[in-house]
Design a protein around this motif. Structure first.
Motif, PDB file in Angstrom:
ATOM      1  N   UNK A   1      44.184  59.269  34.355  1.00  0.00           N
ATOM      2  CA  UNK A   1      43.722  58.067  33.641  1.00  0.00           C
ATOM      3  C   UNK A   1      43.248  57.025  34.659  1.00  0.00           C
ATOM      4  N   UNK A   2      42.057  56.460  34.398  1.00  0.00           N
ATOM      5  CA  UNK A   2      41.508  55.477  35.317  1.00  0.00           C
ATOM      6  C   UNK A   2      42.220  54.140  35.146  1.00  0.00           C
ATOM      7  N   UNK A   3      42.050  53.273  36.143  1.00  0.00           N
ATOM      8  CA  UNK A   3      42.639  51.933  36.075  1.00  0.00           C
ATOM      9  C   UNK A   3      41.647  50.959  36.669  1.00  0.00           C
ATOM     10  N   UNK A   4      41.878  49.668  36.427  1.00  0.00           N
ATOM     11  CA  UNK A   4      40.978  48.648  36.960  1.00  0.00           C
ATOM     12  C   UNK A   4      40.982  48.647  38.490  1.00  0.00           C
ATOM     13  N   UNK A   5      42.121  49.046  39.081  1.00  0.00           N
ATOM     14  CA  UNK A   5      42.212  49.063  40.550  1.00  0.00           C
ATOM     15  C   UNK A   5      41.204  50.025  41.171  1.00  0.00           C
ATOM     16  N   UNK A   6      40.793  51.022  40.442  1.00  0.00           N
ATOM     17  CA  UNK A   6      39.876  52.025  40.978  1.00  0.00           C
ATOM     18  C   UNK A   6      38.406  51.688  40.771  1.00  0.00           C
ATOM     19  N   UNK A   7      38.133  50.539  40.172  1.00  0.00           N
ATOM     20  CA  UNK A   7      36.739  50.199  39.849  1.00  0.00           C
ATOM     21  C   UNK A   7      36.072  49.326  40.903  1.00  0.00           C
ATOM     22  N   UNK A   8      36.829  48.884  41.918  1.00  0.00           N
ATOM     23  CA  UNK A   8      36.238  48.070  42.979  1.00  0.00           C
ATOM     24  C   UNK A   8      36.334  46.581  42.769  1.00  0.00           C
ATOM     25  N   UNK A   9      37.153  46.138  41.851  1.00  0.00           N
ATOM     26  CA  UNK A   9      37.299  44.704  41.584  1.00  0.00           C
ATOM     27  C   UNK A   9      38.169  44.047  42.647  1.00  0.00           C
ATOM     28  N   UNK A  10      37.932  42.758  42.875  1.00  0.00           N
ATOM     29  CA  UNK A  10      38.677  42.013  43.893  1.00  0.00           C
ATOM     30  C   UNK A  10      40.098  41.739  43.431  1.00  0.00           C
ATOM     31  N   UNK A  11      40.957  41.401  44.392  1.00  0.00           N
ATOM     32  CA  UNK A  11      42.355  41.099  44.074  1.00  0.00           C
ATOM     33  C   UNK A  11      42.476  39.875  43.181  1.00  0.00           C
ATOM     34  N   UNK A  12      41.596  38.902  43.382  1.00  0.00           N
ATOM     35  CA  UNK A  12      41.652  37.688  42.567  1.00  0.00           C
ATOM     36  C   UNK A  12      41.415  38.014  41.090  1.00  0.00           C
ATOM     37  N   UNK A  13      40.431  38.869  40.826  1.00  0.00           N
ATOM     38  CA  UNK A  13      40.124  39.234  39.444  1.00  0.00           C
ATOM     39  C   UNK A  13      41.188  40.178  38.885  1.00  0.00           C
ATOM     40  N   UNK A  14      41.643  41.118  39.688  1.00  0.00           N
ATOM     41  CA  UNK A  14      42.684  42.039  39.234  1.00  0.00           C
ATOM     42  C   UNK A  14      43.954  41.281  38.845  1.00  0.00           C
ATOM     43  N   UNK A  15      44.282  40.253  39.628  1.00  0.00           N
ATOM     44  CA  UNK A  15      45.474  39.456  39.310  1.00  0.00           C
ATOM     45  C   UNK A  15      45.359  38.777  37.967  1.00  0.00           C
TER      46      UNK A  15
END
Length: 586
Positions: A1-15
């Motif tokens: 299962x994919x996650x947002x962490x694997x899409x290349x988003x920055x830490x600020x947005x992931x948080x």
């Protein structure tokens, strides 16, 4: 299962999205975000309403913005104020950990001076409705020449609402070097034209099948007489005690009328349409999102931008005229992976449209029986029982009153107490529904289904000696009935148009009024004759002499037609229609 962490988003947005509880991207987010983060190509994203398109373009867009450059770098066009507000609010939440990034929302109905001040203070992302943005451009209050990204959200809806020229004008005022991202639930020809005219080799991502609806939505329809429409709506609402939904109407006037009727009948409902001020619209939306309102009655345009994850039902008071509108309406429910029900109130003459929607949207409509009074009362009673089971007890607070309560109830047995307690809720519905009639109809070729098959019909089937060959269609026949007799179309049931005659159903209370109203009336020089028909003859059987009393008039009608009289009749009737421009609708 994919996650947002694997899409290349920055830490600020992931948080930020972790705080929202987002863990797994939707299909459109998973496919779109990596492509858009590259910032190299135009993009077309096709996905059903409610699949997370705002995050699909919003998250990569925020990561591509340079906060130190306090100029408009991105423009998001939205068809309505509500959708624009929703997009801007989402972007502000997504960017909460990005310092000094400013999102400004501009739309009509609010102070343009305040919006200009916000833009001049430094707007990185501008979310705008087309009309207000054009006003700002004309005032030279905004400079779009440095915009690097233009996002057209709900592009199909903007074109349905007549924004084609506005979009052309806005896009022509932006830089040729910009990237254009287009997101839509459907892909009509006009949306395709925009992609060809303003985009270069766009990457196209389709999630599901274009022009289809969410598979988590159960599509149902109730077949009923047009005059029963509001009563059927009430019965459906009563049958679903926990309903939290939107009722779609065609016009602003109808929206307001239905909402007022519901409020008068004690339902937690209100209207949302274009005649309301922005303050009124904001108040209604706050109440609906907080669930202070159970039912929102809205037009198609006003309901754009309603982003509520747990709507249980969408009700179509009338079917929409356009395929795309049905897709957008039903897509208000079953969001974020949840289930939902889309219910259409349909008359026999609308059954063809139901079949057409089913075929074109590649999904099934289930005809559901309108619940009778006993079924509604049973559903309400069980709902009340569940509420009792789930109520939280405040034993410490209520214990003080037990002695007085026991004293009041000392003469009643346990069984009597339960019966009386339940009756407080049950009697209210039983008093209303105990003699309720069956509101179901069968198909367009059958009469109303009744609880007692031997019960006498409340309608008459009337014959009238004009039809399609006289230039008659359903609206013109209803208009003629209203003009001659004062009986409105809502009181007329099914209409069967034939070549040289027609049949229509009407409540018995209006039969005599209609027959008297047509006494001496003529169309194209031919005397109108109307009578109660005891059967539904075919056109061929009618030419054989049924109803028998019409033979003389029919032969004279044939003689007139052989001399071209029918053509004169058409012209005369159409001229009369133009002169009698009655705006009433059935």
């Amino acid at each position: 299962m994919n996650s947002f962490e694997n899409l290349g988003l920055s830490e600020a947005i992931l948080g930020a999205i972790k705080e929202l509880g987002f863990t797994t991207p939707t299909a459109i987010q998973e496919k779109a975000i990596p492509v858009l983060l590259e910032g190299r190509s135009d993009f077309v994203g096709l996905a059903q309403t409610g699949t997370g398109k705002t995050a699909a373009f919003g998250l990569p867009l925020l990561q591509l913005i340079e906060p130190d450059e306090k100029i408009p770098q991105a423009l998001i066009l939205s068809p309505t104020r509500e959708l624009g507000i929703q997009i801007a609010d989402d972007l502000k939440i997504f960017s909460k950990n990005i310092l000094n990034l400013n999102v400004v929302n501009v739309y009509g109905g609010a102070s343009i001076d305040d919006q200009i001040r916000k833009i001049r203070r430094g707007a990185h992302v501008v979310v705008a409705t087309p009309g207000r943005l054009l006003d700002l451009i004309r005032r030279k209050a905004i400079n779009l020449s440095k915009v690097e990204y233009v996002i057209l959200d709900e592009a199909d809806e903007m074109l349905n609402m007549g924004f084609k020229e506005d979009i052309d004008s806005i896009l022509s005022s932006t830089s040729d070097d910009k990237l254009t991202w287009l997101f839509s639930a459907t892909m009509p020809n006009e949306v395709r034209r925009i992609s060809k005219n303003y985009m270069t080799d766009p990457v196209e991502v389709t999630v599901g099948t274009a022009n289809t609806t969410n598979k988590n939505i159960e599509h149902q329809y109730y077949l009923m007489n047009n005059r029963d429409r509001y009563n059927v709506l009430k019965r459906v609402v009563d049958f679903y005690p926990d309903i939290y939904g939107i009722i779609f109407c065609r016009t602003r006037k109808e929206t307001q009328e239905v909402a007022e009727l519901l409020m008068k009948d004690g339902y937690n409902a209100d209207a949302l349409h274009g005649d309301l001020s922005q303050v009124q619209r904001d108040r209604v939306m706050r109440s609906f999102k907080s669930k202070s309102l159970q039912l929102l009655v809205a037009t198609d345009v006003a309901a754009r931008g309603i982003d509520v994850d747990d709507l249980s039902h969408v009700l179509h008071y009338n079917l929409p005229d356009e395929l795309e509108f049905y897709t957008h309406r039903s897509g208000r429910t079953a969001r974020a992976g949840k289930k939902g029900i889309s219910i259409a109130l349909v008359t026999p003459r609308d059954e063809r449209r139901v079949r057409d929607l089913s075929r074109r949207l590649k999904m099934d409509f289930e005809q559901v029986k309108i619940p009778n009074g006993e079924e509604v009362c049973e559903r309400q009673l069980l709902h009340f029982m569940n509420r009792i089971k789930e109520v939280s007890l405040e034993e410490n607070n209520i214990e003080t009153y037990f002695e007085a309560i026991n004293g009041e109830l000392a003469d009643l047995s346990r069984e009597d107490i339960i019966k009386k307690f339940v009756s407080l809720e049950f009697n209210r519905f039983w008093d209303y529904y105990k003699n309720a009639q069956d509101l179901n109809m069968r198909s367009s070729t059958q009469k109303r289904v009744r609880q007692n098959d031997g019960a006498e019909s409340t309608e008459d089937r009337l014959f009238i000696n004009i039809g399609r060959k006289d230039g008659i269609d359903v609206p013109s026949l209803l208009n003629l009935i209203h003009k001659q007799c004062g009986v409105r179309g809502k009181n007329v049931g099914r209409v069967d148009l034939k070549g040289v005659f027609s049949f229509f159903d009407v409540s018995k209370e209006f039969t005599e009024e209609i027959i008297k109203g047509f006494a001496g009336a003529e169309v194209g020089g031919r005397k109108i004759r109307i009578e109660v028909s005891g059967e539904r003859p075919t056109e061929s059987s009618h030419r054989k002499g049924r109803p028998r009393s019409d033979r003389g008039d029919r032969s004279r009608g044939s003689s007139d037609r052989s001399r071209g009289g029918s053509d004169r009749g058409k012209e005369s009737f159409r001229d009369r229609r133009r002169k009698n421009n009655d705006s009433s609708r059935y």
